[in-house]
Enzyme design. Structure first.
Site, PDB file in Angstrom:
ATOM      1  N   CYS A   1       0.810  -1.220   0.000  1.00 26.55           N
ATOM      2  CA  CYS A   1       0.000   0.000   0.000  1.00 26.55           C
ATOM      3  C   CYS A   1       0.845   1.272   0.000  1.00 26.55           C
ATOM      4  O   CYS A   1       0.327   2.365  -0.249  1.00 26.55           O
ATOM      5  CB  CYS A   1      -0.957   0.002   1.195  1.00 26.55           C
TER       6      CYS A   1
ATOM      7  N   HIS B   1      -2.836   7.182   2.624  1.00 34.61           N
ATOM      8  CA  HIS B   1      -3.386   5.935   2.081  1.00 34.61           C
ATOM      9  C   HIS B   1      -4.793   5.732   2.644  1.00 34.61           C
ATOM     10  O   HIS B   1      -5.013   5.902   3.847  1.00 34.61           O
ATOM     11  CB  HIS B   1      -2.458   4.773   2.470  1.00 34.61           C
TER      12      HIS B   1
ATOM     13  N   ASN C   1     -10.152   0.139   0.146  1.00 34.34           N
ATOM     14  CA  ASN C   1      -8.681   0.132   0.151  1.00 34.34           C
ATOM     15  C   ASN C   1      -8.173  -0.416  -1.185  1.00 34.34           C
ATOM     16  O   ASN C   1      -8.271  -1.611  -1.446  1.00 34.34           O
ATOM     17  CB  ASN C   1      -8.208  -0.734   1.321  1.00 34.34           C
TER      18      ASN C   1
END
Ligand code: UT7
Length: 320
Positions: A112, A247, A277
């Site tokens: 990520c 993020h 996500n």
């Protein structure tokens, strides 16, 4: 010479799955998912739509938006944790598909945090190799790597891609990548806290598992410290930053960060609601959306931060 973000484009698969859709096939509810994560819906790639397909779609949009001829691209760098195959890379497939015939191409895997790693690599390659144009792509299809019967993970993820033209420039001395900072901690507990099990170590079976509560804590600690360290190293404070784009794993992580570290909530860009996500694509998706809405503008100073499997994390400061 500065390294600038010249142009950005993104791509989301057409199929949208809402929390209510999931609650029809799983023991979950819109109320649980929304209150714990801030997610309402996510885009999901079709079975035959691979990470490189998403990356190609975003790259073609970028080429249409910018005045760049693909032949002038020096490098194609793709951040992905969900590559179509072990090899060749998604980057090579994207390079071929868009006709960037002069470029070298390779993938990176920093989970990520891949966008921030990709930004740092693009910046340093532009400087050290005297490159002009780098195509930085994030292409993620995490929904292909989750167990759709495991409610504790499958509700969290979505698919998407970003494409950015990173360019060396001498035009405007005030814009560009000001600083990047990267970190990793592969000690056992942290290494094992987010895992994709599908690989030779596990007979090519298995899905993504996450020690949610620990990762929640690591995300707050490490994203906060990387933000504070990069600001201090550049003699800056949050007053010098217009927008913080973290993020987008979970809105609650970001709200807790603001509360615990006294960060200004109003400067945080949060887009978890519609995307879930999307791993390394989450920051490009948030940036592109807010640029198109006119919330983020040319000249704004942005602070990016992200944490992901590894653990890896980092921060970057960029003036648009
Ligand atoms: O990109 C990498 C970074 N990743 C992250 O940042 C994720 C970080 N972690 C988190 O965001 C949170 O830990 C989660 C959203 C994953 C989970 O939230 P939580 O508040 O930590 O919940 P929990 O895992 O402790 O589970 C609480 C309860 C459990 O039930 P019991 O044991 O209390 O009866 C779970 O079984 O919630 C249950 N649960 C669910 N219930 C309804 C777990 N998933 C679901 C679900 N729907 N989807």
């Amino acid at each position: 010479m500065r390294t600038i973000i010249r142009c950005i484009a993104t791509y989301l698969p057409e199929k949208v799955v809402t929390n209510d859709d999931l609650s029809k096939v799983l023991d979950t509810s819109d109320e649980w998912i929304y209150t714990r994560t801030g997610i309402e819906s996510r885009h999901i790639a079709e079975e035959d739509e691979l990470a490189s397909d998403l990356g190609i779609a975003a790259s073609k949009k970028l080429l249409a938006l910018s005045d760049i001829d693909p032949i002038d691209i020096d490098a194609v760098i793709v951040s992905t944790t969900t590559a179509d195959r072990r090899f060749p890379s998604c980057a090579c497939r994207i390079q071929g598909a868009i006709g960037a015939n002069r470029a070298f191409a390779f993938d990176i895997n920093a989970a990520c945090a891949g966008f921030i790693y990709g930004l740092a690599i693009s910046d340093s390659m532009i400087r050290s190799m005297n490159l002009k144009n780098v195509l930085l792509v994030t292409a993620e299809t995490l929904t292909k790597f989750v167990d759709w019967t495991d409610r504790s993970t499958c509700v969290l993820f979505g698919d998407g891609a970003g494409a950015l033209l990173i360019q060396s420039s001498s035009d405007d001395e005030s814009s560009g990548i000001i600083s990047t900072k990267l970190y990793s901690d592969g000690s056992e507990e942290r290494h094992d806290s987010i895992l994709s099990h599908r690989g030779p170590q596990n007979g090519y079976r298995g899905y993504t598992t996450m020690a949610g509560r620990s990762v929640f804590r690591y995300a707050i600690e490490n994203m906060s410290s990387s933000m504070n360290e990069i600001l201090a190293e550049n003699n800056m404070t949050l007053d010098d930053i217009d927008w913080i784009i973290p993020h987008q794993a979970n809105r609650r992580i970001l709200e807790s960060m603001c509360k615990m570290r006294n960060f200004p909530t109003e400067k945080f860009i949060i887009t978890t609601k519609d995307h879930a996500n999307t791993s390394s694509s989450s920051i490009p998706l948030a940036l592109d959306e807010k640029l198109r809405e006119g919330k983020i503008k040319a000249g704004d100073t942005l602070l990016f931060t992200a944490l992901g499997a590894g653990l890896v994390w980092g921060a970057a400061i960029v003036r648009l």
